[in-house]
Design an enzyme around this catalytic site. Structure first.
Site, PDB file in Angstrom:
ATOM      1  N   LYS A  13      45.363  39.048  48.376  1.00 11.21           N
ATOM      2  CA  LYS A  13      44.052  39.628  48.696  1.00 11.21           C
ATOM      3  C   LYS A  13      42.782  38.506  48.904  1.00 11.21           C
ATOM      4  O   LYS A  13      42.150  38.471  49.743  1.00 11.21           O
ATOM      5  CB  LYS A  13      43.709  40.752  48.248  1.00 11.21           C
ATOM      6  CG  LYS A  13      44.750  41.988  48.011  1.00 11.21           C
ATOM      7  CD  LYS A  13      44.139  43.227  47.478  1.00 11.21           C
ATOM      8  CE  LYS A  13      43.701  42.973  45.745  1.00 11.21           C
ATOM      9  NZ  LYS A  13      44.847  42.884  44.998  1.00 11.21           N
ATOM     10  N   ARG A  87      40.226  51.530  44.482  1.00  8.77           N
ATOM     11  CA  ARG A  87      41.443  51.381  43.802  1.00  8.77           C
ATOM     12  C   ARG A  87      42.145  52.576  43.286  1.00  8.77           C
ATOM     13  O   ARG A  87      43.158  52.731  42.633  1.00  8.77           O
ATOM     14  CB  ARG A  87      41.110  50.542  42.753  1.00  8.77           C
ATOM     15  CG  ARG A  87      41.962  49.199  42.686  1.00  8.77           C
ATOM     16  CD  ARG A  87      41.391  48.317  41.402  1.00  8.77           C
ATOM     17  NE  ARG A  87      42.191  47.236  41.049  1.00  8.77           N
ATOM     18  CZ  ARG A  87      42.147  46.196  41.413  1.00  8.77           C
ATOM     19  NH1 ARG A  87      41.117  45.552  41.931  1.00  8.77           N
ATOM     20  NH2 ARG A  87      43.121  45.099  40.922  1.00  8.77           N
ATOM     21  N   ARG A 126      50.478  31.589  38.793  1.00  8.47           N
ATOM     22  CA  ARG A 126      48.780  31.489  38.868  1.00  8.47           C
ATOM     23  C   ARG A 126      48.354  31.237  37.283  1.00  8.47           C
ATOM     24  O   ARG A 126      47.378  30.703  36.982  1.00  8.47           O
ATOM     25  CB  ARG A 126      48.249  32.751  39.411  1.00  8.47           C
ATOM     26  CG  ARG A 126      46.828  32.609  39.393  1.00  8.47           C
ATOM     27  CD  ARG A 126      46.082  33.659  40.348  1.00  8.47           C
ATOM     28  NE  ARG A 126      46.065  35.026  39.543  1.00  8.47           N
ATOM     29  CZ  ARG A 126      45.552  36.338  40.048  1.00  8.47           C
ATOM     30  NH1 ARG A 126      45.210  36.259  41.423  1.00  8.47           N
ATOM     31  NH2 ARG A 126      45.525  37.155  39.179  1.00  8.47           N
ATOM     32  N   ARG A 132      42.907  33.128  33.771  1.00  7.98           N
ATOM     33  CA  ARG A 132      42.689  34.609  33.869  1.00  7.98           C
ATOM     34  C   ARG A 132      43.108  35.168  32.501  1.00  7.98           C
ATOM     35  O   ARG A 132      44.523  34.890  32.250  1.00  7.98           O
ATOM     36  CB  ARG A 132      42.878  35.087  34.967  1.00  7.98           C
ATOM     37  CG  ARG A 132      41.924  35.005  35.951  1.00  7.98           C
ATOM     38  CD  ARG A 132      42.145  35.825  37.431  1.00  7.98           C
ATOM     39  NE  ARG A 132      42.534  37.110  37.278  1.00  7.98           N
ATOM     40  CZ  ARG A 132      42.679  38.024  38.187  1.00  7.98           C
ATOM     41  NH1 ARG A 132      42.163  37.636  39.397  1.00  7.98           N
ATOM     42  NH2 ARG A 132      43.056  39.328  37.879  1.00  7.98           N
ATOM     43  N   ARG A 143      48.947  45.966  34.985  1.00  9.41           N
ATOM     44  CA  ARG A 143      48.168  46.160  36.242  1.00  9.41           C
ATOM     45  C   ARG A 143      49.157  46.698  37.464  1.00  9.41           C
ATOM     46  O   ARG A 143      48.746  47.459  38.246  1.00  9.41           O
ATOM     47  CB  ARG A 143      47.684  44.774  36.624  1.00  9.41           C
ATOM     48  CG  ARG A 143      46.464  44.547  35.793  1.00  9.41           C
ATOM     49  CD  ARG A 143      46.253  42.875  35.637  1.00  9.41           C
ATOM     50  NE  ARG A 143      45.915  42.289  36.583  1.00  9.41           N
ATOM     51  CZ  ARG A 143      46.300  41.007  37.089  1.00  9.41           C
ATOM     52  NH1 ARG A 143      47.035  40.220  36.212  1.00  9.41           N
ATOM     53  NH2 ARG A 143      46.002  40.589  38.251  1.00  9.41           N
TER      54      ARG A 143
END
Ligand code: ADP
Length: 190
Positions: A13, A87, A126, A132, A143
């Protein structure tokens, strides 16, 4: 023009929103980024950090004011791209209400569809390059679970509307972007 991107963590996204925002000249609003920006020593900052680090959704009454404040900024006058919002179904209803109060509506809802194994692979990759805190194996699983339980029903909320489109997110970033552009049609000039 208001375009919503919906997809699980790792679907691309952020990447696609950045490209489309540059292409259309409208801002890219990521609620994940807006929330990460609130992380500090304040009570709100600590509260938000607790949710993000656990991979859970921050409460609607925290997210909503942060998003609407950003939406009321002058640079959103011609529209924006929403990344990470809505969401859950309550957020989708609140967004519809917010836009209706201003005589606006969503122009396009794009669902970026990617399989679970590929998502996990991308997020772990990532994790090696970005710092992160929520890109650990446990939090990624959480998640993805939150996406299926709370965000997937948002797809059903939009599915029957004529501006809902499923994009194959398993392709290369360039191919995904072309597929998105092919659905803009009239939105690009409205
Ligand atoms: P990803 O899509 O990879 O999970 P984001 O940057 O969009 O990454 O979101 C990171 C975190 O920010 C989420 O796990 C959640 O804790 C919080 N968050 C983002 N958007 C929302 C939202 N609309 N409502 C509640 N929490 C949110």
């Amino acid at each position: 023009m208001v375009i919503v991107f919906i997809g699980p963590p790792g679907a691309g996204k952020g990447t696609q929103c950045r490209r489309l925002a540059a292409h259309l000249g409208v801002p890219h609003l990521s609620t994940g980024e807006l929330l990460r920006d609130t992380r500090d020593d304040s009570d709100l900052g600590r509260l938000v950090a607790g949710y993000i680090d656990a991979g859970r959704l921050a409460p609607d009454d925290v997210v909503l004011p942060i998003l609407t404040k950003r939406l009321s900024n002058e640079d959103c006058a011609n529209g924006c791209l929403l990344d990470g919002f809505p969401r859950n179904v309550n957020q989708a209803e609140m967004l519809d209400q917010y836009l209706a109060d201003r005589g606006q509506r969503l122009d396009l809802v794009l669902h970026l569809d990617v399989g679970r194994q590929e998502l996990i692979k991308r997020l772990l990759r990532r994790a090696k390059t970005e710092q992160r805190v929520d890109d650990t194996e446990d939090v990624i699983a959480k998640r993805l679970d939150v996406f299926h339980r709370q965000t997937a029903p948002v797809l059903d909320y939009y599915r029957d509307q004529d501006h809902f489109v499923v994009i194959n997110g398993m392709q290369s970033p360039d191919e995904v972007f072309s597929e998105i552009l092919s659905h803009l049609g009239g939105s690009e000039t409205s």
